[in-house]
Motif scaffolding. Structure first.
Motif, PDB file in Angstrom:
ATOM      1  N   ARG A 128     -21.200  15.796  33.655  1.00 40.39           N
ATOM      2  CA  ARG A 128     -22.344  16.162  34.261  1.00 40.39           C
ATOM      3  C   ARG A 128     -22.105  17.015  35.064  1.00 40.39           C
ATOM      4  N   THR A 147     -19.442   4.913  33.729  1.00 40.05           N
ATOM      5  CA  THR A 147     -19.322   6.576  33.776  1.00 40.05           C
ATOM      6  C   THR A 147     -18.688   6.606  31.974  1.00 40.05           C
ATOM      7  N   LYS A 151     -20.261   8.235  28.852  1.00 38.76           N
ATOM      8  CA  LYS A 151     -19.975   9.388  28.359  1.00 38.76           C
ATOM      9  C   LYS A 151     -19.646   9.169  27.049  1.00 38.76           C
TER      10      LYS A 151
END
Length: 233
Positions: A128, A147, A151
């Motif tokens: 990010r 997260t 990804k």
């Protein structure tokens, strides 16, 4: 004995002088050919979506800079640029005379995600980088809680052709009783895609062909097999 020593010393001095003369002659020839003092008359930058002015500023190189600022320093300058600009993945520099060509490979924009009130751009590995807001050149990720999942989806999106990647307006994580990896892709062309995270990269490659065969906008279901139907069917 002293005379012999004196003759040897003079000979050594003469030899050293010749070596020094040869060294300076070669150095002078190299400088004459290299001409590091000459200014760059043309600097061309190919950097995709990254503004040329940004690349020149971060490198400290522009039209009017000198050859010695670039020659034999290409690797150093490439590392410098990558350290200053997180969007850069690779840099090539070609110096010919007073012309410099800079080719910058940009990390693929895999989309944007909003976390804790802040927008971030995702690169090809799902890393990010903070941004003010999405620029419209990548999908917006919605309803993702993990997260790790973000990804994984970013890597899948980054592997797609640019045309398909930029046609995705939004990606929603929408698990249901039949598919706990379900994704809903809102396409800019008016279609909606149902897909699974694990097979997203593989099956979305066929999207363009499927969409072209549709008579009107609708749903393209890629969860199990691949088929499409119009809205309201």
């Amino acid at each position: 004995m002293q005379e012999e020593l004196g003759r040897i010393t003079k000979k050594d001095i003469l030899t050293s002088a010749w070596w020094a003369l040869a060294f300076f002659a070669v150095a002078g020839l190299i400088l004459l050919l290299w001409r590091p003092w000459l200014p760059l008359k043309t600097v061309t930058v190919d950097s995709g979506n990254i503004p040329t002015e940004t690349i020149e500023k971060q490198l400290g190189i522009k039209t009017g800079s000198y050859r010695y600022e670039v020659a034999l320093q290409e690797a150093f300058l490439a590392r410098k640029l990558k350290s200053k600009n997180a969007k850069v993945s690779q840099v090539e520099m070609h110096l010919s005379g007073q012309k410099l060509s800079i080719i910058v490979s940009e990390k693929i924009n895999a989309g944007f995600v909003k976390l804790k009130g802040h927008w971030y751009q995702l690169d090809s590995n799902g890393n990010r980088q903070s941004v003010k807001e999405p620029d419209g050149r990548g999908p917006v990720y919605s309803d993702f809680q993990s997260t790790t999942r973000i990804k994984a989806v970013a890597k899948a999106v980054a592997s797609l052709d640019k045309v398909i990647r930029q046609d995705i307006g939004e990606i929603r994580f929408a698990p249901d009783s039949n598919n706990d990896d379900k994704l809903i892709l809102i396409m800019n062309d008016g279609n909606t895609v149902y897909a699974s995270q694990k097979t997203l990269a593989e099956k979305m490659r066929y999207y363009t062909g499927i969409a072209q065969s549709m008579n009107q906008n609708g749903v393209v279901d890629l969860q199990v097999g691949s088929y499409s139907y119009s809205y309201g069917s």
